[in-house]
Scaffold this active site. Structure first.
Site, mmCIF file in Angstrom:
data_model
loop_
_atom_site.group_PDB
_atom_site.id
_atom_site.type_symbol
_atom_site.label_atom_id
_atom_site.label_comp_id
_atom_site.label_asym_id
_atom_site.label_seq_id
_atom_site.Cartn_x
_atom_site.Cartn_y
_atom_site.Cartn_z
ATOM 1 N N GLU A 192 0.925 -1.038 -0.134
ATOM 2 C CA GLU A 192 0.007 0.155 -0.030
ATOM 3 C C GLU A 192 0.862 1.065 0.006
ATOM 4 O O GLU A 192 2.030 1.126 0.132
ATOM 5 C CB GLU A 192 -1.014 0.089 1.158
ATOM 6 N N HIS A 200 -11.792 9.228 7.044
ATOM 7 C CA HIS A 200 -11.499 7.807 7.054
ATOM 8 C C HIS A 200 -11.134 7.364 8.605
ATOM 9 O O HIS A 200 -11.686 6.453 9.307
ATOM 10 C CB HIS A 200 -10.494 7.341 6.131
ATOM 11 N N ARG A 223 -1.649 8.557 9.467
ATOM 12 C CA ARG A 223 -1.248 6.953 9.639
ATOM 13 C C ARG A 223 -0.923 6.324 8.478
ATOM 14 O O ARG A 223 -1.612 6.582 7.465
ATOM 15 C CB ARG A 223 -2.771 6.353 10.486
ATOM 16 N N HIS A 228 -9.459 9.249 3.343
ATOM 17 C CA HIS A 228 -8.802 8.391 2.314
ATOM 18 C C HIS A 228 -9.117 8.981 0.849
ATOM 19 O O HIS A 228 -10.209 9.495 0.684
ATOM 20 C CB HIS A 228 -9.774 6.967 2.643
ATOM 21 N N ARG A 231 -1.114 8.701 1.805
ATOM 22 C CA ARG A 231 -2.484 9.150 2.060
ATOM 23 C C ARG A 231 -3.127 10.641 1.858
ATOM 24 O O ARG A 231 -3.789 10.993 1.006
ATOM 25 C CB ARG A 231 -3.265 8.347 2.918
HETATM 26 C C1 SIN Z 1 -7.753 0.528 2.831
HETATM 27 O O1 SIN Z 1 -7.962 -0.568 2.302
HETATM 28 O O2 SIN Z 1 -7.286 1.315 1.949
HETATM 29 C C2 SIN Z 1 -7.613 0.932 4.137
HETATM 30 C C3 SIN Z 1 -6.598 0.592 4.822
HETATM 31 C C4 SIN Z 1 -6.297 1.533 6.001
HETATM 32 O O3 SIN Z 1 -7.260 2.327 6.243
HETATM 33 O O4 SIN Z 1 -5.362 1.350 6.712
#
Ligand code: SIN
Length: 486
Positions: free
Chosen positions: A112, A330, A366, A223, A270
């Site tokens: 990610e 989020h 985060r 998000h 993010r």
């Molecule tokens: C996501 O799947 O993008 C959320 C993961 C997260 O908020 O850590």
């Protein structure tokens, strides 16, 4: 029903249920759920659990977490998260939980944004939270009281004795030696959010009313890839792992504009992606989309079954159709201030864990998928501290069972106004003047004849706005623009 327990846990997401999993069987525990147990943010988590893949990766996980946290992390908290994470996951697997594996039986790790390597474990493809929640519910050995709204903490001389609740149309008190707040963040104070409908900052508001300190409340995470174009209260999350595995963000002309904002493009942290999308839309008036064309259909259906199914229900044929996206609220990095064992320092016998807590493990932003890991690691520490101190003597104190009206007729309109105000003034991009106007309006609402539940939301929102006003420079998720140009 009984009204006295050893431990009372407020919230049935990962933080609460994993605390309970780590308590002894002979401990007398009650879990409180505001709604059905699955109405929690854990249940809707898609991406997974970030965890160091081997000994060497621990220091890189620490580095990535600190880097995303933009200088506001508590290094001790991050150290605990990344060092104790692998052991907590090992134990969870030993309990019988199965993360996704390849054909040879090796754990599958995805990537990610802002992670320097693939270290995100997942389950059921993109149903990680749901699988974890179901598993924890199956393992639960203590009772849950459903549909239970906590209306107050029972405190005297800086000691917590229990909570007052509304359940089955009655107000009553439940007492315990130890009280654990694991009730999640603040989603419902924002117009657009990805959170369960139960997540409405009640416990944060109760803490404000009791002068229990909240910290870093300006640090609210948005998000970047959320489908917001339907009427659902909880907006459809499009997991960051989609971008980790190659999805692109494009405008209506197919331009990948993120590189104008950061060299890492879709894999930027993010906050940067959210702020860039918001800014680009404002400047160009163009629509922005998530493009999943890199995925082969069969693979996509297997790897992201929940997103496939949910979007299909709304009429999108994935991975072929472009999905219009917007950032949405989020996750709250800010929360109830606690030490590294979840102890609320100013109140004896009171703990906080998970998204409700602020240990500064996430700092100003985060790192993706660190929150489920936080739930695993810090709940174990809470359980450990409770086990050590449960035998200590605690006197009995009785509190009255009176509560002002929880809801008043005008609350609904004010609640909607608050969501709009918070989204537009304390959202992705902030401006001093707008924050000041929002603060004035929140103060006015607090003076009007409102029910207690709205009051709690307003108290939490006021903390977010005040903290945003106090932080004059942009940092991490807090992005403040200067000048009159708004
Ligand atoms: C996501 O799947 O993008 C959320 C993961 C997260 O908020 O850590």
């Amino acid at each position: 029903m009984k009204f006295k327990y050893d431990v009372l846990v407020i919230g049935a997401g990962i933080a609460g249920l994993h605390t309970v999993l780590n308590l002894e069987k002979d401990c007398d525990v009650l879990v409180l759920a505001k709604d059905y147990a699955w109405e929690c943010n854990t249940f809707y988590a898609q991406g997974g659990v970030a965890v160091a893949v081997d000994e060497e990766d621990i220091s890189y996980h620490i580095k990535d977490t600190l880097h995303a946290g933009a200088g506001l992390c508590d290094e001790g908290a991050v150290d605990i998260l990344c060092h104790e994470g692998p052991q907590a996951i090992k134990e969870f697997i030993k309990h019988g939980f199965e993360f996704d594996k390849d054909r040879a039986g090796n754990l599958l790790y995805t990537k990610e944004a802002a992670h320097s390597r693939n270290r995100i474990l997942h389950a059921g493809g993109d149903a990680t939270g749901r699988y974890i929640h179901q598993f924890l519910m199956d393992k639960l050995k203590f009772p849950i009281l459903y549909n239970t709204q906590v209306t107050d903490l029972l405190t005297e001389d800086s000691i917590c004795y229990g909570v007052r609740v509304f359940h089955n149309n009655e107000i009553f008190n439940i007492y315990a030696k130890k009280i654990v707040i694991a009730s999640g963040g603040v989603g419902s104070v924002y117009e657009y959010h990805t959170n369960a409908r139960t997540i409405s900052s009640d416990m944060q508001g109760i803490c404000v009313a009791h002068n229990i300190p909240l910290r870093d409340m300006e640090m609210m995470q948005f998000h970047p890839t959320v489908f917001v174009e339907d009427d659902a209260v909880r907006k459809q999350l499009l997991s960051e792992s989609l971008r980790g595995e190659g999805a692109k963000i494009v405008d209506e002309d197919g331009v990948r504009f993120l590189f104008d904002y950061d060299d890492r493009g879709e894999l930027s942290p993010r906050n940067i992606v959210s702020q860039a999308i918001f800014d680009y839309k404002l400047k160009t008036n163009k629509k922005v989309f998530l493009d999943l064309n890199n995925f082969e259909e069969g693979f996509f259906m297997k790897r992201f079954p929940s997103i496939y199914f949910n979007m299909n229900n709304i009429g999108y044929n994935l991975p072929f159709d472009l999905i219009p996206i917007s950032p949405a609220f989020h996750y709250a990095m800010g929360g109830i201030k606690s030490d590294l064992f979840g102890r609320v320092e100013s109140v004896d016998s009171l703990y906080v864990v998970g998204e409700a807590a602020n240990t500064r493990v996430h700092g100003a932003n985060r790192l993706a998928s660190n929150s489920l890991l936080e739930g695993f690691v810090f709940s174990k520490r809470v359980a450990q501290d409770i086990k050590l101190s449960l035998k200590e003597k605690k006197k009995n104190v009785d509190f009255d069972e009176i509560e002002p009206s929880l809801i008043k007729p005008s609350d609904k309109n004010l609640k909607n106004e608050l969501r709009d105000l918070m989204w537009n003034s304390a959202g992705i991009i902030r401006h001093k003047k707008k924050l000041q106007v929002a603060l004035g309006r929140v103060e006015e609402m607090l003076e009007s004849p409102i029910g207690k539940l709205l009051r709690l939301r307003l108290l939490s929102s006021r903390e977010i706005i005040k903290s945003a006003l106090n932080r004059k420079e942009s940092l991490g998720a807090h992005y403040i623009i200067k000048g009159d140009n708004i």
